[in-house]
Scaffold this motif. Structure first.
Motif, mmCIF file in Angstrom:
data_model
loop_
_atom_site.group_PDB
_atom_site.id
_atom_site.type_symbol
_atom_site.label_atom_id
_atom_site.label_comp_id
_atom_site.label_asym_id
_atom_site.label_seq_id
_atom_site.Cartn_x
_atom_site.Cartn_y
_atom_site.Cartn_z
ATOM 1 N N VAL A 84 140.878 104.252 121.819
ATOM 2 C CA VAL A 84 140.540 105.653 121.607
ATOM 3 C C VAL A 84 139.179 105.916 122.245
ATOM 4 N N VAL A 85 139.072 107.011 122.997
ATOM 5 C CA VAL A 85 137.833 107.360 123.691
ATOM 6 C C VAL A 85 136.797 107.827 122.663
ATOM 7 N N ILE A 86 135.633 107.196 122.660
ATOM 8 C CA ILE A 86 134.543 107.524 121.734
ATOM 9 C C ILE A 86 133.482 108.383 122.430
ATOM 10 N N ALA A 87 133.154 108.046 123.686
ATOM 11 C CA ALA A 87 132.136 108.793 124.436
ATOM 12 C C ALA A 87 132.431 108.651 125.924
ATOM 13 N N VAL A 88 132.008 109.642 126.693
ATOM 14 C CA VAL A 88 132.205 109.607 128.143
ATOM 15 C C VAL A 88 130.862 109.807 128.849
ATOM 16 N N GLY A 89 130.794 109.294 130.084
ATOM 17 C CA GLY A 89 129.588 109.448 130.889
ATOM 18 C C GLY A 89 129.455 110.866 131.421
ATOM 19 N N ASP A 90 128.470 111.070 132.286
ATOM 20 C CA ASP A 90 128.179 112.424 132.751
ATOM 21 C C ASP A 90 128.774 112.767 134.124
ATOM 22 N N ASP A 91 129.595 111.884 134.698
ATOM 23 C CA ASP A 91 130.230 112.151 135.987
ATOM 24 C C ASP A 91 131.581 112.834 135.746
ATOM 25 N N LYS A 92 131.563 114.151 135.587
ATOM 26 C CA LYS A 92 132.764 114.911 135.222
ATOM 27 C C LYS A 92 133.817 114.926 136.325
ATOM 28 N N GLU A 93 133.439 114.654 137.578
ATOM 29 C CA GLU A 93 134.416 114.627 138.670
ATOM 30 C C GLU A 93 135.349 113.433 138.553
ATOM 31 N N LYS A 94 134.837 112.278 138.166
ATOM 32 C CA LYS A 94 135.637 111.057 138.108
ATOM 33 C C LYS A 94 136.305 110.839 136.753
ATOM 34 N N ILE A 95 135.723 111.360 135.691
ATOM 35 C CA ILE A 95 136.253 111.123 134.346
ATOM 36 C C ILE A 95 137.264 112.209 134.004
ATOM 37 N N LYS A 96 138.497 111.806 133.758
ATOM 38 C CA LYS A 96 139.582 112.748 133.469
ATOM 39 C C LYS A 96 140.028 112.700 132.009
ATOM 40 N N VAL A 97 139.301 111.995 131.155
ATOM 41 C CA VAL A 97 139.651 111.900 129.735
ATOM 42 C C VAL A 97 138.544 112.531 128.904
ATOM 43 N N SER A 98 138.870 112.834 127.656
ATOM 44 C CA SER A 98 137.868 113.410 126.767
ATOM 45 C C SER A 98 137.845 112.637 125.452
ATOM 46 N N VAL A 99 136.804 112.861 124.679
ATOM 47 C CA VAL A 99 136.605 112.171 123.410
ATOM 48 C C VAL A 99 137.793 112.453 122.484
ATOM 49 N N GLY A 100 138.292 111.386 121.848
ATOM 50 C CA GLY A 100 139.391 111.508 120.900
ATOM 51 C C GLY A 100 140.755 111.183 121.484
ATOM 52 N N GLN A 101 140.874 111.150 122.813
ATOM 53 C CA GLN A 101 142.162 110.835 123.421
ATOM 54 C C GLN A 101 142.461 109.343 123.314
ATOM 55 N N LYS A 102 143.746 109.023 123.167
ATOM 56 C CA LYS A 102 144.188 107.631 123.151
ATOM 57 C C LYS A 102 144.586 107.270 124.578
ATOM 58 N N VAL A 103 144.052 106.163 125.090
ATOM 59 C CA VAL A 103 144.278 105.767 126.475
ATOM 60 C C VAL A 103 144.801 104.338 126.561
ATOM 61 N N MET A 104 145.374 104.026 127.724
ATOM 62 C CA MET A 104 145.865 102.687 128.012
ATOM 63 C C MET A 104 145.008 102.117 129.137
ATOM 64 N N HIS A 105 144.595 100.859 128.999
ATOM 65 C CA HIS A 105 143.769 100.210 130.021
ATOM 66 C C HIS A 105 144.229 98.781 130.214
ATOM 67 N N ASP A 106 143.840 98.174 131.320
ATOM 68 C CA ASP A 106 144.195 96.792 131.611
ATOM 69 C C ASP A 106 143.508 95.862 130.619
ATOM 70 N N LYS A 107 144.168 94.785 130.254
ATOM 71 C CA LYS A 107 143.655 93.855 129.247
ATOM 72 C C LYS A 107 142.307 93.255 129.633
ATOM 73 N N TYR A 108 142.081 93.004 130.899
ATOM 74 C CA TYR A 108 140.873 92.309 131.333
ATOM 75 C C TYR A 108 139.799 93.242 131.889
ATOM 76 N N ALA A 109 139.961 94.543 131.716
ATOM 77 C CA ALA A 109 139.008 95.510 132.260
ATOM 78 C C ALA A 109 137.835 95.723 131.301
ATOM 79 N N GLY A 110 136.706 96.123 131.847
ATOM 80 C CA GLY A 110 135.568 96.557 131.047
ATOM 81 C C GLY A 110 134.679 95.460 130.507
#
Length: 88
Positions: free
Chosen positions: A39-65
């Motif tokens: 679940v997205v808790i906070a997002v950075g300030d680059d609004k062009e690249k970030i397409k998700v918002s706080v509270g959304q449930k997302v899927m990501h690769d197991k080894y990312a981040g």
């Protein structure tokens, strides 16, 4: 503690992975699915690249981040490009 990601980074709270099958068998970490949800808790300030918002449930690769512990709970800081999909 408040954490605000920078640039195109997204802070997500990791959803717990089922470690037990419906039949009661334990599933080892190596046999679990490669994609994870969070679940997205906070997002950075680059609004062009970030397409998700706080509270959304997302899927990501197991080894990312980068895994971080905030207030005793596991979180990940991901690049916006590491998010595979939004779960609706």
């Amino acid at each position: 503690m408040n954490v605000r990601p920078l640039a195109d980074r997204v802070l997500v709270k990791i959803d717990e992975v089922e470690t037990k099958s419906a039949g009661g068998l334990f599933i080892p970490a190596t046999a679990q699915e490669k994609t994870q949800t969070a679940v997205v808790i906070a997002v950075g300030d680059d609004k062009e690249k970030i397409k998700v918002s706080v509270g959304q449930k997302v899927m990501h690769d197991k080894y990312a981040g980068t895994q971080v512990k905030i207030n005793g709970e596991d979180h990940l800081i991901l690049k916006a490009g590491d998010i595979i999909a939004v779960i609706e």
